[in-house]
Design a protein around this motif. Sequence first.
Motif, PDB file in Angstrom:
ATOM      1  N   VAL A  39       0.836  -1.200   0.000  1.00  0.00           N
ATOM      2  CA  VAL A  39       0.000   0.000   0.000  1.00  0.00           C
ATOM      3  C   VAL A  39       0.869   1.247   0.000  1.00  0.00           C
ATOM      4  O   VAL A  39       0.608   2.192  -0.743  1.00  0.00           O
ATOM      5  CB  VAL A  39      -0.966  -0.001   1.220  1.00  0.00           C
ATOM      6  CG1 VAL A  39      -1.682   1.331   1.344  1.00  0.00           C
ATOM      7  CG2 VAL A  39      -1.968  -1.136   1.102  1.00  0.00           C
ATOM      8  N   SER A  40       1.924   1.241   0.789  1.00  0.00           N
ATOM      9  CA  SER A  40       2.783   2.427   0.871  1.00  0.00           C
ATOM     10  C   SER A  40       3.439   2.752  -0.469  1.00  0.00           C
ATOM     11  O   SER A  40       3.584   3.919  -0.832  1.00  0.00           O
ATOM     12  CB  SER A  40       3.851   2.234   1.948  1.00  0.00           C
ATOM     13  OG  SER A  40       4.649   1.105   1.651  1.00  0.00           O
ATOM     14  N   VAL A  41       3.813   1.726  -1.221  1.00  0.00           N
ATOM     15  CA  VAL A  41       4.440   1.929  -2.534  1.00  0.00           C
ATOM     16  C   VAL A  41       3.433   2.516  -3.514  1.00  0.00           C
ATOM     17  O   VAL A  41       3.723   3.471  -4.241  1.00  0.00           O
ATOM     18  CB  VAL A  41       5.012   0.598  -3.072  1.00  0.00           C
ATOM     19  CG1 VAL A  41       5.484   0.744  -4.507  1.00  0.00           C
ATOM     20  CG2 VAL A  41       6.131   0.110  -2.175  1.00  0.00           C
ATOM     21  N   VAL A  42       2.224   1.947  -3.534  1.00  0.00           N
ATOM     22  CA  VAL A  42       1.176   2.446  -4.426  1.00  0.00           C
ATOM     23  C   VAL A  42       0.838   3.890  -4.077  1.00  0.00           C
ATOM     24  O   VAL A  42       0.702   4.742  -4.965  1.00  0.00           O
ATOM     25  CB  VAL A  42      -0.084   1.555  -4.351  1.00  0.00           C
ATOM     26  CG1 VAL A  42      -1.235   2.158  -5.136  1.00  0.00           C
ATOM     27  CG2 VAL A  42       0.233   0.154  -4.862  1.00  0.00           C
ATOM     28  N   CYS A  43       0.737   4.184  -2.797  1.00  0.00           N
ATOM     29  CA  CYS A  43       0.410   5.547  -2.360  1.00  0.00           C
ATOM     30  C   CYS A  43       1.479   6.545  -2.798  1.00  0.00           C
ATOM     31  O   CYS A  43       1.154   7.629  -3.286  1.00  0.00           O
ATOM     32  CB  CYS A  43       0.259   5.597  -0.847  1.00  0.00           C
ATOM     33  SG  CYS A  43      -1.184   4.712  -0.257  1.00  0.00           S
ATOM     34  N   ARG A  44       2.714   6.162  -2.630  1.00  0.00           N
ATOM     35  CA  ARG A  44       3.813   7.049  -3.028  1.00  0.00           C
ATOM     36  C   ARG A  44       3.809   7.265  -4.539  1.00  0.00           C
ATOM     37  O   ARG A  44       3.919   8.395  -5.015  1.00  0.00           O
ATOM     38  CB  ARG A  44       5.150   6.483  -2.553  1.00  0.00           C
ATOM     39  CG  ARG A  44       6.319   7.410  -2.795  1.00  0.00           C
ATOM     40  CD  ARG A  44       7.629   6.870  -2.240  1.00  0.00           C
ATOM     41  NE  ARG A  44       7.926   5.536  -2.745  1.00  0.00           N
ATOM     42  CZ  ARG A  44       8.005   4.433  -1.979  1.00  0.00           C
ATOM     43  NH1 ARG A  44       7.820   4.512  -0.681  1.00  0.00           N
ATOM     44  NH2 ARG A  44       8.281   3.257  -2.511  1.00  0.00           N
ATOM     45  N   ASP A  45       3.662   6.191  -5.297  1.00  0.00           N
ATOM     46  CA  ASP A  45       3.686   6.293  -6.759  1.00  0.00           C
ATOM     47  C   ASP A  45       2.497   7.061  -7.322  1.00  0.00           C
ATOM     48  O   ASP A  45       2.624   7.763  -8.324  1.00  0.00           O
ATOM     49  CB  ASP A  45       3.730   4.904  -7.399  1.00  0.00           C
ATOM     50  CG  ASP A  45       5.047   4.191  -7.144  1.00  0.00           C
ATOM     51  OD1 ASP A  45       6.011   4.859  -6.705  1.00  0.00           O
ATOM     52  OD2 ASP A  45       5.105   2.977  -7.394  1.00  0.00           O
ATOM     53  N   GLN A  46       1.343   6.914  -6.687  1.00  0.00           N
ATOM     54  CA  GLN A  46       0.112   7.538  -7.193  1.00  0.00           C
ATOM     55  C   GLN A  46      -0.216   8.858  -6.486  1.00  0.00           C
ATOM     56  O   GLN A  46      -1.229   9.476  -6.787  1.00  0.00           O
ATOM     57  CB  GLN A  46      -1.068   6.574  -7.019  1.00  0.00           C
ATOM     58  CG  GLN A  46      -0.902   5.256  -7.750  1.00  0.00           C
ATOM     59  CD  GLN A  46      -0.936   5.431  -9.247  1.00  0.00           C
ATOM     60  OE1 GLN A  46      -1.762   6.166  -9.768  1.00  0.00           O
ATOM     61  NE2 GLN A  46      -0.045   4.753  -9.936  1.00  0.00           N
ATOM     62  N   ASP A  47       0.610   9.256  -5.516  1.00  0.00           N
ATOM     63  CA  ASP A  47       0.388  10.478  -4.739  1.00  0.00           C
ATOM     64  C   ASP A  47      -0.984  10.451  -4.061  1.00  0.00           C
ATOM     65  O   ASP A  47      -1.809  11.344  -4.227  1.00  0.00           O
ATOM     66  CB  ASP A  47       0.538  11.725  -5.609  1.00  0.00           C
ATOM     67  CG  ASP A  47       0.556  13.006  -4.790  1.00  0.00           C
ATOM     68  OD1 ASP A  47       1.027  12.954  -3.635  1.00  0.00           O
ATOM     69  OD2 ASP A  47       0.073  14.044  -5.288  1.00  0.00           O
ATOM     70  N   LEU A  48      -1.215   9.358  -3.298  1.00  0.00           N
ATOM     71  CA  LEU A  48      -2.487   9.169  -2.604  1.00  0.00           C
ATOM     72  C   LEU A  48      -2.226   8.910  -1.130  1.00  0.00           C
ATOM     73  O   LEU A  48      -1.148   8.475  -0.740  1.00  0.00           O
ATOM     74  CB  LEU A  48      -3.236   7.965  -3.197  1.00  0.00           C
ATOM     75  CG  LEU A  48      -3.644   8.074  -4.655  1.00  0.00           C
ATOM     76  CD1 LEU A  48      -4.079   6.722  -5.183  1.00  0.00           C
ATOM     77  CD2 LEU A  48      -4.740   9.106  -4.812  1.00  0.00           C
ATOM     78  N   GLY A  49      -3.258   9.143  -0.329  1.00  0.00           N
ATOM     79  CA  GLY A  49      -3.169   8.861   1.097  1.00  0.00           C
ATOM     80  C   GLY A  49      -3.425   7.388   1.386  1.00  0.00           C
ATOM     81  O   GLY A  49      -4.225   6.740   0.715  1.00  0.00           O
ATOM     82  N   GLU A  50      -2.730   6.868   2.407  1.00  0.00           N
ATOM     83  CA  GLU A  50      -2.871   5.449   2.742  1.00  0.00           C
ATOM     84  C   GLU A  50      -4.264   5.094   3.207  1.00  0.00           C
ATOM     85  O   GLU A  50      -4.762   4.008   2.903  1.00  0.00           O
ATOM     86  CB  GLU A  50      -1.841   5.049   3.802  1.00  0.00           C
ATOM     87  CG  GLU A  50      -0.457   4.902   3.238  1.00  0.00           C
ATOM     88  CD  GLU A  50       0.464   4.120   4.155  1.00  0.00           C
ATOM     89  OE1 GLU A  50      -0.015   3.275   4.933  1.00  0.00           O
ATOM     90  OE2 GLU A  50       1.681   4.365   4.078  1.00  0.00           O
ATOM     91  N   THR A  51      -4.915   5.974   3.934  1.00  0.00           N
ATOM     92  CA  THR A  51      -6.268   5.681   4.426  1.00  0.00           C
ATOM     93  C   THR A  51      -7.228   5.451   3.274  1.00  0.00           C
ATOM     94  O   THR A  51      -8.013   4.498   3.286  1.00  0.00           O
ATOM     95  CB  THR A  51      -6.775   6.829   5.323  1.00  0.00           C
ATOM     96  OG1 THR A  51      -5.856   7.018   6.408  1.00  0.00           O
ATOM     97  CG2 THR A  51      -8.155   6.524   5.866  1.00  0.00           C
ATOM     98  N   ALA A  52      -7.162   6.291   2.267  1.00  0.00           N
ATOM     99  CA  ALA A  52      -8.062   6.152   1.114  1.00  0.00           C
ATOM    100  C   ALA A  52      -7.793   4.852   0.375  1.00  0.00           C
ATOM    101  O   ALA A  52      -8.727   4.112   0.037  1.00  0.00           O
ATOM    102  CB  ALA A  52      -7.896   7.342   0.165  1.00  0.00           C
ATOM    103  N   VAL A  53      -6.521   4.546   0.139  1.00  0.00           N
ATOM    104  CA  VAL A  53      -6.184   3.327  -0.609  1.00  0.00           C
ATOM    105  C   VAL A  53      -6.587   2.082   0.182  1.00  0.00           C
ATOM    106  O   VAL A  53      -7.152   1.141  -0.380  1.00  0.00           O
ATOM    107  CB  VAL A  53      -4.687   3.297  -0.977  1.00  0.00           C
ATOM    108  CG1 VAL A  53      -4.303   1.964  -1.597  1.00  0.00           C
ATOM    109  CG2 VAL A  53      -4.361   4.445  -1.928  1.00  0.00           C
TER     110      VAL A  53
END
Length: 78
Positions: free
Chosen positions: A27-41
């Motif tokens: 999740v942390s990798v996807v969030c960083r790559d997509q510029d998203l918050g972890e809670t939402a993902v």
Amino acid sequence: MARKRRRFSSEHKERVARMVVDDGLEVSVVCRDQDLGETAVRRWVDQLNVLDLWDLWDTHFPLTCGKPVGRLAQGHPL
């Protein structure tokens, strides 16, 4: 300065959640790559897992002719 609230389509949310569920990315990798918050993902992943379970349930226990069966036919709640 606070970030303006963003809106994402259902398709985008599913695509991002599938990166975690199907591709096995963190999740942390996807969030960083997509510029998203972890809670939402994490919420999107949870929602996708629920939808996948319902699809699995419908595959194994389809409703007969679209009519409720068993307790549902008798008006009982799930």
